[in-house]
Design a protein around this motif. Sequence first.
Motif, PDB file in Angstrom:
ATOM      1  N   ILE A  14      36.112  43.885  37.814  1.00 53.79           N
ATOM      2  CA  ILE A  14      35.943  42.510  37.355  1.00 53.79           C
ATOM      3  C   ILE A  14      34.722  41.869  38.020  1.00 53.79           C
ATOM      4  N   VAL A  15      33.810  41.379  37.204  1.00 49.48           N
ATOM      5  CA  VAL A  15      32.663  40.609  37.694  1.00 49.48           C
ATOM      6  C   VAL A  15      32.850  39.184  37.176  1.00 49.48           C
ATOM      7  N   CYS A  16      33.217  38.284  38.079  1.00 48.67           N
ATOM      8  CA  CYS A  16      33.596  36.932  37.654  1.00 48.67           C
ATOM      9  C   CYS A  16      33.099  35.899  38.659  1.00 48.67           C
ATOM     10  N   ASP A  17      32.624  34.788  38.143  1.00 48.79           N
ATOM     11  CA  ASP A  17      32.137  33.699  38.983  1.00 48.79           C
ATOM     12  C   ASP A  17      32.878  32.396  38.674  1.00 48.79           C
ATOM     13  N   ARG A  18      34.063  32.537  38.051  1.00 52.37           N
ATOM     14  CA  ARG A  18      34.819  31.349  37.644  1.00 52.37           C
ATOM     15  C   ARG A  18      36.239  31.427  38.178  1.00 52.37           C
ATOM     16  N   PRO A  19      36.494  30.886  39.365  1.00 50.31           N
ATOM     17  CA  PRO A  19      37.834  30.948  39.964  1.00 50.31           C
ATOM     18  C   PRO A  19      38.914  30.349  39.081  1.00 50.31           C
ATOM     19  N   ALA A 174      43.375  58.004  38.935  1.00 48.94           N
ATOM     20  CA  ALA A 174      43.070  56.725  38.286  1.00 48.94           C
ATOM     21  C   ALA A 174      41.632  56.742  37.796  1.00 48.94           C
ATOM     22  N   VAL A 175      41.330  55.831  36.889  1.00 54.02           N
ATOM     23  CA  VAL A 175      39.951  55.625  36.442  1.00 54.02           C
ATOM     24  C   VAL A 175      39.588  54.168  36.683  1.00 54.02           C
ATOM     25  N   SER A 176      38.292  53.932  36.824  1.00 54.82           N
ATOM     26  CA  SER A 176      37.797  52.591  37.128  1.00 54.82           C
ATOM     27  C   SER A 176      36.736  52.209  36.109  1.00 54.82           C
ATOM     28  N   GLY A 177      36.833  50.993  35.584  1.00 54.28           N
ATOM     29  CA  GLY A 177      35.841  50.584  34.599  1.00 54.28           C
ATOM     30  C   GLY A 177      35.914  49.114  34.268  1.00 54.28           C
ATOM     31  N   SER A 178      34.870  48.632  33.602  1.00 51.51           N
ATOM     32  CA  SER A 178      34.754  47.198  33.312  1.00 51.51           C
ATOM     33  C   SER A 178      35.069  46.857  31.858  1.00 51.51           C
ATOM     34  N   TRP A 179      35.488  47.841  31.076  1.00 51.85           N
ATOM     35  CA  TRP A 179      35.628  47.582  29.643  1.00 51.85           C
ATOM     36  C   TRP A 179      36.822  46.697  29.310  1.00 51.85           C
ATOM     37  N   LEU A 180      37.817  46.592  30.182  1.00 52.44           N
ATOM     38  CA  LEU A 180      38.982  45.767  29.868  1.00 52.44           C
ATOM     39  C   LEU A 180      38.639  44.284  29.840  1.00 52.44           C
ATOM     40  N   ALA A 181      37.749  43.891  30.737  1.00 52.00           N
ATOM     41  CA  ALA A 181      37.354  42.474  30.818  1.00 52.00           C
ATOM     42  C   ALA A 181      35.853  42.405  31.054  1.00 52.00           C
ATOM     43  N   ARG A 183      32.014  41.470  31.558  1.00 56.62           N
ATOM     44  CA  ARG A 183      31.432  40.331  32.277  1.00 56.62           C
ATOM     45  C   ARG A 183      30.979  39.230  31.325  1.00 56.62           C
ATOM     46  N   ALA A 184      30.380  39.594  30.198  1.00 63.41           N
ATOM     47  CA  ALA A 184      29.870  38.594  29.268  1.00 63.41           C
ATOM     48  C   ALA A 184      30.998  37.738  28.703  1.00 63.41           C
ATOM     49  N   GLU A 185      32.144  38.352  28.420  1.00 67.08           N
ATOM     50  CA  GLU A 185      33.274  37.590  27.882  1.00 67.08           C
ATOM     51  C   GLU A 185      33.858  36.666  28.948  1.00 67.08           C
ATOM     52  N   ILE A 186      33.989  37.181  30.177  1.00 69.22           N
ATOM     53  CA  ILE A 186      34.514  36.342  31.256  1.00 69.22           C
ATOM     54  C   ILE A 186      33.616  35.129  31.470  1.00 69.22           C
ATOM     55  N   ALA A 187      32.311  35.348  31.398  1.00 66.16           N
ATOM     56  CA  ALA A 187      31.354  34.255  31.623  1.00 66.16           C
ATOM     57  C   ALA A 187      31.554  33.123  30.628  1.00 66.16           C
ATOM     58  N   THR A 188      31.984  33.451  29.413  1.00 71.78           N
ATOM     59  CA  THR A 188      32.210  32.421  28.398  1.00 71.78           C
ATOM     60  C   THR A 188      33.638  31.890  28.423  1.00 71.78           C
ATOM     61  N   GLY A 189      34.476  32.490  29.260  1.00 74.79           N
ATOM     62  CA  GLY A 189      35.868  32.073  29.322  1.00 74.79           C
ATOM     63  C   GLY A 189      36.744  32.702  28.263  1.00 74.79           C
ATOM     64  N   ASP A 190      36.231  33.709  27.578  1.00 74.53           N
ATOM     65  CA  ASP A 190      36.989  34.354  26.500  1.00 74.53           C
ATOM     66  C   ASP A 190      37.802  35.507  27.058  1.00 74.53           C
ATOM     67  N   LEU A 191      39.105  35.298  27.212  1.00 70.30           N
ATOM     68  CA  LEU A 191      40.013  36.331  27.706  1.00 70.30           C
ATOM     69  C   LEU A 191      40.952  36.820  26.610  1.00 70.30           C
ATOM     70  N   SER A 192      40.620  36.522  25.388  1.00 67.23           N
ATOM     71  CA  SER A 192      41.544  36.748  24.270  1.00 67.23           C
ATOM     72  C   SER A 192      41.877  38.212  24.035  1.00 67.23           C
ATOM     73  N   ARG A 193      40.986  39.120  24.412  1.00 66.28           N
ATOM     74  CA  ARG A 193      41.228  40.534  24.118  1.00 66.28           C
ATOM     75  C   ARG A 193      41.581  41.359  25.340  1.00 66.28           C
ATOM     76  N   VAL A 194      41.706  40.720  26.494  1.00 68.31           N
ATOM     77  CA  VAL A 194      41.977  41.467  27.717  1.00 68.31           C
ATOM     78  C   VAL A 194      43.324  42.177  27.658  1.00 68.31           C
TER      79      VAL A 194
END
Length: 208
Positions: A14-19, A174-181, A183-194
């Motif tokens: 998760i890359v997020c700047d919006r607490p 385990a696997v690690s990746g950013s595709w679930l959330a 960064r571009a979607e988080i930046a806009t506040g769009d969590l609809s598909r997470v």
Amino acid sequence: MNDWLRAFPIVPVIVCDRPELAVDLAHALHDGGVDCAEITLRTPRALDVLAAMTAAAPPGFVVGAGTVLEAAQVDRVADAGAAFVVSPGFDDDVVDHARTRGLHVLPGVASATEVQRARRAGLSAVKLFPADLLGGPAAINALAAVFADTGFVPSGGVGPHNAADYLAHPAVPAVSGSWLAPRAEIATGDLSRVAERSRAAMQLRAAS
């Protein structure tokens, strides 16, 4: 092999700047069956995001910190509530200090030499990064053949197109990746598909 990783086969990066989004993000992942998150220290407010998520995550949801590059950061993420730390490479000080603070630690490796260093440090699992550039499943096959008791968590280039192939390997807890959330979607506040992506990821795990 680290049992805590087996419990969390999908580790969202998760890359997020919006607490203010932290709690909703944790619940969206949880609703899809994913019960952990790696909050990377790549944004100015990453520690605030980590603390907010830790304070109000669903029961059983585990929050860790990624892109931990130095021992001083271990203290900061531990104080913010992190349960584990992830590094892109292997750093003895980070590994040692994380253990001192009682945190799980998953250092990155890119070679057999670094795997041996991790084994000397008493670790039973490492992050293979960047997995796609290092050869993907073929690289894990080669490393697992000589380090039979080590778990490899691929990160970098992992997504729905190859996660099941990785998870089918007995050396991959385990696997690690950013595709679930993303960064571009988080930046806009769009969590609809997470939640939807999380559910699909867990289905990949079940099918592997």
